[in-house]
Every structure is written in C-alpha cells, then in structure tokens.
Design a protein around this motif. Sequence first.
Motif, mmCIF file in Angstrom:
data_model
loop_
_atom_site.group_PDB
_atom_site.id
_atom_site.type_symbol
_atom_site.label_atom_id
_atom_site.label_comp_id
_atom_site.label_asym_id
_atom_site.label_seq_id
_atom_site.Cartn_x
_atom_site.Cartn_y
_atom_site.Cartn_z
ATOM 1 N N GLU A 28 -45.345 18.843 -37.068
ATOM 2 C CA GLU A 28 -44.493 17.803 -37.656
ATOM 3 C C GLU A 28 -43.807 18.244 -38.944
ATOM 4 O OE1 GLU A 28 -48.845 16.770 -38.636
ATOM 5 O OE2 GLU A 28 -47.675 17.547 -36.937
ATOM 6 N N GLU A 29 -44.141 19.449 -39.431
ATOM 7 C CA GLU A 29 -43.508 19.961 -40.648
ATOM 8 C C GLU A 29 -42.346 20.905 -40.339
ATOM 9 O OE1 GLU A 29 -47.156 20.042 -43.817
ATOM 10 O OE2 GLU A 29 -47.190 21.536 -42.214
ATOM 11 N N VAL A 30 -42.064 21.108 -39.062
ATOM 12 C CA VAL A 30 -40.976 21.994 -38.646
ATOM 13 C C VAL A 30 -39.972 21.200 -37.833
ATOM 14 C CG1 VAL A 30 -40.355 24.090 -37.397
ATOM 15 C CG2 VAL A 30 -42.571 23.954 -38.569
ATOM 16 N N PHE A 31 -38.743 21.132 -38.300
ATOM 17 C CA PHE A 31 -37.693 20.396 -37.593
ATOM 18 C C PHE A 31 -36.578 21.377 -37.241
ATOM 19 C CE2 PHE A 31 -33.877 17.573 -37.560
ATOM 20 C CZ PHE A 31 -34.254 16.786 -36.491
ATOM 21 N N ILE A 32 -36.331 21.569 -35.948
ATOM 22 C CA ILE A 32 -35.336 22.538 -35.477
ATOM 23 C C ILE A 32 -34.084 21.803 -35.022
ATOM 24 C CG2 ILE A 32 -34.855 24.364 -33.799
ATOM 25 C CD1 ILE A 32 -37.887 24.860 -33.688
ATOM 26 N N ARG A 33 -32.979 22.167 -35.609
ATOM 27 C CA ARG A 33 -31.689 21.617 -35.185
ATOM 28 C C ARG A 33 -30.908 22.742 -34.509
ATOM 29 N NH1 ARG A 33 -28.515 18.270 -39.549
ATOM 30 N NH2 ARG A 33 -28.375 20.310 -40.550
ATOM 31 N N LYS A 34 -30.724 22.604 -33.208
ATOM 32 C CA LYS A 34 -30.022 23.640 -32.452
ATOM 33 C C LYS A 34 -28.525 23.497 -32.627
ATOM 34 C CE LYS A 34 -28.796 25.075 -27.892
ATOM 35 N NZ LYS A 34 -28.013 26.094 -28.541
ATOM 36 N N THR A 35 -27.878 24.548 -33.105
ATOM 37 C CA THR A 35 -26.416 24.553 -33.256
ATOM 38 C C THR A 35 -25.794 25.263 -32.058
ATOM 39 O OG1 THR A 35 -26.532 26.589 -34.564
ATOM 40 C CG2 THR A 35 -26.580 24.499 -35.766
ATOM 41 N N ILE A 36 -24.483 25.358 -32.031
ATOM 42 C CA ILE A 36 -23.770 25.954 -30.900
ATOM 43 C C ILE A 36 -24.218 27.399 -30.714
ATOM 44 C CG2 ILE A 36 -21.499 26.573 -29.988
ATOM 45 C CD1 ILE A 36 -20.376 24.210 -31.624
ATOM 46 N N SER A 37 -24.570 27.763 -29.487
ATOM 47 C CA SER A 37 -25.175 29.069 -29.200
ATOM 48 C C SER A 37 -24.143 30.149 -28.976
ATOM 49 C CB SER A 37 -26.076 28.985 -27.961
ATOM 50 O OG SER A 37 -27.163 28.134 -28.179
ATOM 51 N N SER A 38 -24.604 31.375 -29.182
ATOM 52 C CA SER A 38 -23.824 32.538 -28.778
ATOM 53 C C SER A 38 -24.255 32.926 -27.372
ATOM 54 C CB SER A 38 -24.040 33.687 -29.770
ATOM 55 O OG SER A 38 -25.415 33.957 -29.895
ATOM 56 N N GLY A 39 -23.871 34.121 -26.918
ATOM 57 C CA GLY A 39 -24.135 34.512 -25.541
ATOM 58 C C GLY A 39 -25.616 34.674 -25.227
ATOM 59 N N PRO A 40 -25.978 34.664 -23.929
ATOM 60 C CA PRO A 40 -27.388 34.675 -23.510
ATOM 61 C C PRO A 40 -27.984 36.076 -23.398
ATOM 62 C CG PRO A 40 -25.998 34.438 -21.600
ATOM 63 C CD PRO A 40 -25.067 34.512 -22.790
ATOM 64 N N HIS A 41 -27.774 36.925 -24.413
ATOM 65 C CA HIS A 41 -28.372 38.256 -24.384
ATOM 66 C C HIS A 41 -29.833 38.154 -24.804
ATOM 67 C CE1 HIS A 41 -24.335 39.959 -23.977
ATOM 68 N NE2 HIS A 41 -23.976 39.093 -24.889
ATOM 69 N N THR A 42 -30.676 39.030 -24.286
ATOM 70 C CA THR A 42 -32.097 38.923 -24.601
ATOM 71 C C THR A 42 -32.351 39.054 -26.089
ATOM 72 O OG1 THR A 42 -32.376 41.280 -24.125
ATOM 73 C CG2 THR A 42 -32.900 39.731 -22.371
ATOM 74 N N ASN B 264 -41.670 18.913 -48.184
ATOM 75 C CA ASN B 264 -42.672 19.519 -47.293
ATOM 76 C C ASN B 264 -42.218 19.656 -45.840
ATOM 77 O OD1 ASN B 264 -44.552 19.465 -49.533
ATOM 78 N ND2 ASN B 264 -44.768 17.274 -49.099
ATOM 79 N N ILE B 265 -40.947 19.465 -45.583
ATOM 80 C CA ILE B 265 -40.411 19.609 -44.220
ATOM 81 C C ILE B 265 -39.451 20.806 -44.197
ATOM 82 C CG2 ILE B 265 -39.080 18.547 -42.358
ATOM 83 C CD1 ILE B 265 -41.757 17.216 -42.807
ATOM 84 N N LEU B 266 -39.700 21.743 -43.287
ATOM 85 C CA LEU B 266 -38.807 22.877 -43.088
ATOM 86 C C LEU B 266 -37.824 22.531 -41.976
ATOM 87 C CD1 LEU B 266 -37.997 25.854 -43.623
ATOM 88 C CD2 LEU B 266 -39.668 26.516 -41.865
ATOM 89 N N THR B 267 -36.536 22.486 -42.313
ATOM 90 C CA THR B 267 -35.490 22.186 -41.333
ATOM 91 C C THR B 267 -34.679 23.453 -41.089
ATOM 92 O OG1 THR B 267 -35.357 19.893 -42.086
ATOM 93 C CG2 THR B 267 -33.514 20.730 -40.776
ATOM 94 N N ILE B 268 -34.599 23.850 -39.824
ATOM 95 C CA ILE B 268 -33.902 25.086 -39.457
ATOM 96 C C ILE B 268 -32.736 24.735 -38.542
ATOM 97 C CG2 ILE B 268 -34.136 27.370 -38.419
ATOM 98 C CD1 ILE B 268 -37.180 27.080 -38.809
ATOM 99 N N SER B 269 -31.524 25.028 -38.980
ATOM 100 C CA SER B 269 -30.325 24.858 -38.141
ATOM 101 C C SER B 269 -29.891 26.252 -37.705
ATOM 102 C CB SER B 269 -29.210 24.166 -38.921
ATOM 103 O OG SER B 269 -29.626 22.901 -39.382
ATOM 104 N N THR B 270 -29.939 26.492 -36.397
ATOM 105 C CA THR B 270 -29.683 27.843 -35.899
ATOM 106 C C THR B 270 -29.314 27.786 -34.419
ATOM 107 O OG1 THR B 270 -30.629 30.076 -35.749
ATOM 108 C CG2 THR B 270 -32.111 28.235 -35.282
#
Length: 701
Positions: free
Chosen positions: A220-234, A193-199
């Motif tokens: 509490e059912e959404v867990f975001i894991r931030k990975t290495i980013s690309s450029g800061p384009h809108t 029941n936990i959605l984990t998003i690596s992006t």
Amino acid sequence: MPAKKNTADKKISKTVKKDIPQLYSPLLKTYFSDLTSANMIYTKIVRSPITKGRIKSLTLEDIPEGYFLFTAADFGEENYVETLDIQTEILASSEIYYKGQPIALLAGPVFTDLLDLEKNIKMEFEKDPASKIKEKEYPYAQRFIRNGKAQKPEEFTKLFSKKNYDIKGTWTSVLNAPSCNEANGAFCTFDKNILTISTPTQWPKHLQENIKRIFNLKTEEVFIRKTISSGPHTNTIWQNTVIAVMASLVAIKTGKTAQLVLSREEHFEYLIKKSPISIKIRSAVKKDGIIEAVQVLIELDSGYHNPFAAEILDRLVIAANNIYSVRNIEIIAKAYESYTPPVSFNIECIDSQAFFAIENQMQKICNVTGFLPDELRMKNFERKFSLPFTFTNEKVREAFSAIEKMYDVNRKFISYRMESKNRKIDIKNLHNFPLRGIGVACGFNGIGYFGSNIFACNQKMEATLESDGTLEIHALQPSASTLEVWKNTAAQILEIDPKQIKLNSIFDINEDLSVPENVYANVSVMTYLLKKCCQDIQSKRFRKPLPITSTKGFTSAQKKVWNKEKFSGSPFFLSSFGAVVLELEINPYTYKIYIKNVKAVLNAGKIGIPKIAENSVKLSIQHALTELVVDENLHCDQISVSFVQSDNDPTQIDGLISRILPAAFTSALSQATGHEINTIPVKPQHFFKEMISNENSVYSK
C-alpha cells in the motif's frame, strides 16, 4: 567503496496513510517526461567509460548545495533487480562488465549542471583485457534437439551423401527499427510515506515486487501510474524497472520529485538495440525434392546476460523447421554473454529471424534442385511420421494453391530465373531490361506459448453482466480495433447492443498482473477467453440473478499438450499461418529497388471485421518494407491481402507479416541480382559493388 557526496539520507517511515487508494493505475494518458513538479530535480546516470575491470575509486568534491551523487553503497545489500531468478546490479558496486554500465547517479535542479558535474567526477579503474565474446565453451543458455532415425552424429553425417543434394546456407538478421517513441525513464515522488512512480512500465508486478524489496516498502506504500508505453522489447520490459528504481532512490533520499529520462542515444544503445542472430542450415535433399535431413546451428550474442535468453532460444528452435516435416532434424541453439550491454529482443516476434533463415534456405534449395517454390514446400509438408513439434496449420495447401492461381507465381519464378542465368552468360545486355525477381515465403505465428517461464500462460479475462443489462469487461486497455472486436463478440453471444458494453481497466494493486502487459493483452488469447466468459454468463443468466461474473483462463488440460521437460508436443494455444509473394525490379542504371507488388494470403481463423483486418495487414507490410534496406524506405503501391475462409476461433494477425516478408524480399532480391543475399537489413553497396565488378570484368576483356 564510499563516495564523497552530499546526500540527505531519510529514514523511510512505515506509517500508512489509509485514505490513499490501493490501486494500480493502468494508464495515465500522457508521457512521463511531460510531468512536472515545483520541487523537481533531474537525474542523470553516470556510466562506465571502460569495458571490463573494477572500480577503484569514484569521488566528486565540492558538490553544490541541492545536488547529489549516489553510488551502489546507497542501495546497500539490495543493490539488484531480480528478473526470473537472475539478479542484475542496479549500480556497479565493483566489477564492470560492459562499457556504459551504470556506476552512479547525479541529481539536481538544473540538468545542464549535471553534465558539468559529471566531468568533475574523479574515477579510477583497474582495467582488464576483454574479448568480444566470453568463453564460448560455456554458453549462457543453450538448447539441443535431435529427432528421427539418425540419433548419432555419424548416422547424421551419412545422410549427407553424394546421392543427395547437400545444400548449406548461413543467414544473419537484425532489424533495428528506428524508435520514434519517448525515451524510457521514470517520474517519482515520495510524499507522506507513499512512493508514486509514473513510468511506461509493461510489467507492473515486476516493478512493484522489486521496489518493495529494495526499499522495504509495503504494497500500500507503492503506487504505480502507468504512462504511455514504448515498444515491446524485452529490455524495455525489465530494464524499465531498473530505471524506475534509480529514480525512486533519488526521490526517497532527497524528499524531492525525481525525473530520470534517458537520452535518445541511451534509449537505443542500452534498451532497444538488437544484435545479429546467425543461423547456419545444412539440408540433405533427395532427387525427388524430399528433405531427408536438416542440421541447424543458431548462435546469438545476448550481451551482459539476459533473463529472457532461454525462452528466446526455445522460440527460435521451435520456428527453425517452420511448417515442414523433415524426418531427421538436429538443432543446436546457443546464447553467449559478451562485454556489451544486455541485447534487446522482441520476444513476441523473435522467431521471425528463424523464418528468415529457413525460408531463404528453401529458396536456395529451389535454385539448386530446379523445383518450384510451392512444389518444394508441399512435398515437405505434413508427411506422416513423428515430429518434435506439432502445429495447427490447417488449409496450408489451400493457401499455396490460392497464391499460385491468383498471382501466377510459378511462371514468373521460372521466367525471372532464366533471366538471371542469361545475365550471367551475357552480362553485356545487363542494361537492356530491369533486373526482376520474385520471392515466396511462409510462416506461422504461435500464440500463447505453453513452455514459457516468463508468462506461464497466466492470461485471465473477467466479465460481469450487471443488473441493468450492461456488460463490464475487466481487462487492460486494448487497441481501439481490438475493443471493437471484443464488443461485437460479446454482443453477439449475449444478444445485447454493443453500446451496453464498457471496459474497466482499473486493477487493485493486489490483483495478479504477474505477466507483462503486451502478453497479458494478447489479442487472440484474450478474445478467446472473453468468448468463454460470455458463453458462461449466457448459460447462467436465466437461472441465476444478476449480476453474474465469469473469470476464464487457461485450463490445466490445455497446458498439458506441451511437454516442457521433453520439449515436445504442441507448443502454442493457437497459431495463425501466412504466405507472402513479393515481386521487385532493380533499375539497371541506378540500382534502385522498386517493389512491384506484395501479395499475402493469411489463415487466421474467422475474421470478425475483414476490412479492419485487411487494412491492418497492409499497414504491417508498409512498415516491414521500411526496415529491409539500410538508409532506404521501400514502399509498395500494389498490395493485395486475402484470407482463407475458416470458422475456427480467430487468431492473431499482428506479427505474421514481420515474420514472413523479410525472407520473401531477400529471395526476390537474390534472384534479381543473381547473388545470394543472406543478411538483413540489406546494404545496397554490397550487391552493387559485386554486380559492377562483374560488369567491368566483362567490358575490360
């Protein structure tokens, strides 16, 4: 419009596993595409082959077991991502607005099988004829200002009289820097029941809120894991959410780990590709060099709508007059929709395209009137009358004075201008000497825009002096050099060892990280706020027991200096200023461009670590040079950087060079070739053919 598909629809349970930490992971130090799972399936976006029309049917028969086709129907009524009150369909439900618009998702365990399955999808469309630009009479976004005594169109027209120089220029710029970063996408699991998003999200709050609404999930059912980013384009800021939602749907519907990775072509075409911005300028210049009036028309193609279009126009309008004080100003800016993908812009340096136009126009005025570059600029700087925008541009005169004294700009400018004129008279001597040119350009970098609908100046900094004497800074992970500046700043104020300072980048998911990461971590603003935190702690540390926590952000009084409704006042919290001189030569036989030297003088407040700042500027110059000529990587071995001495708070150096250097380059190139270069990036064949045709016309006589 139902599609024949084999989908394992799963009901989303509302049971919450209480031992799952309710945290947003600020940085998983890996690329999301490197993540794997035993039950992982790949996801591929099926895109529209037509430019405009309607979907009549979309079916795929005999889908192998373990493979899935999803359409807009799988999202139901929540088939949209909301960005700044603008709704964007995730998968086209009926109407098609551009070629390549997502219309379905294929998922399965073998990616190459998805390519074969895509060929078997039966699509039927009702096509409509599509022009490039939608109705021009109805811009998607627009901004208009008129300032000065001439408030009516006919009054403005009179200013362009025969007694004044009437100088016109059209300037077009688009810099599509090659992207060497990982293509965008997401890696999603839905387990217990936990959605984990690596992006590589740069706007976690935006992603979180849309995911919760679309899939009816709790925080509490959404867990975001931030990975290495690309450029800061809108587009990477908000369309990353669209992509992550697609992968999330596959994970939720199938119960498997879903990975969606854009191809390199998709990443460029649909996320980071930019569109040319055209800026027309008409200047009425008096015989003494005073610019009496300026008319500016800014037009840009925003593609199939863009949530950031209004602020993009505002930033261009504010920059369109640069640092100059012109009594009569008229600026019209319009953004149009077209039947193309949403166009990307780097919101943090979009104004570089306005500086490119106005600084080339200043060089053109110099050529027509005979004034020297610094002379013309100083004649039109800081004149005493009301202007729509005010900036903190201290020591601008000192910067130009330093440039002239150190680099002998005026003598070279006159000399190269005479050479250019002589070549037109006696083109037979073209091959005797290199073609030489020198260009001057200046501009500012506005930091902390008070008129933003996007970020609303919500940057916050928190610092805690612990009981053991250590200082904890609670902020997103900055660059190594920025963290060093933070530690030195805090250590000096609190009189502690920099080794006693640590960074905490873990945030509770309920904390307000409503602004995109690249703005939240703005170096100048965050350094200023850290300084205020430390000063606050220092004033309390001997009167209150430790630990002491201080949180600082923009005050309401600071924001009031900009009148958003009237679009006037001081638009930025801080601003830095820079001027660049670029000197080049063109080989008269090969027509290859050689950058002789680049000189930069910057005023960015008090420089904490001068050597690091100097190296950063030099790297920026080298990087900017690589984007200026199509299919060529220009390089310069002779780069000089100096800083105007200042005791003011440090402001941002990053971004100044990219705003200024392109105009200095094209100004120098125009002088060297004797032809106006009004487009960036430069295509060498354009001036090559023109010069060759001129040469041949002389020799054929």
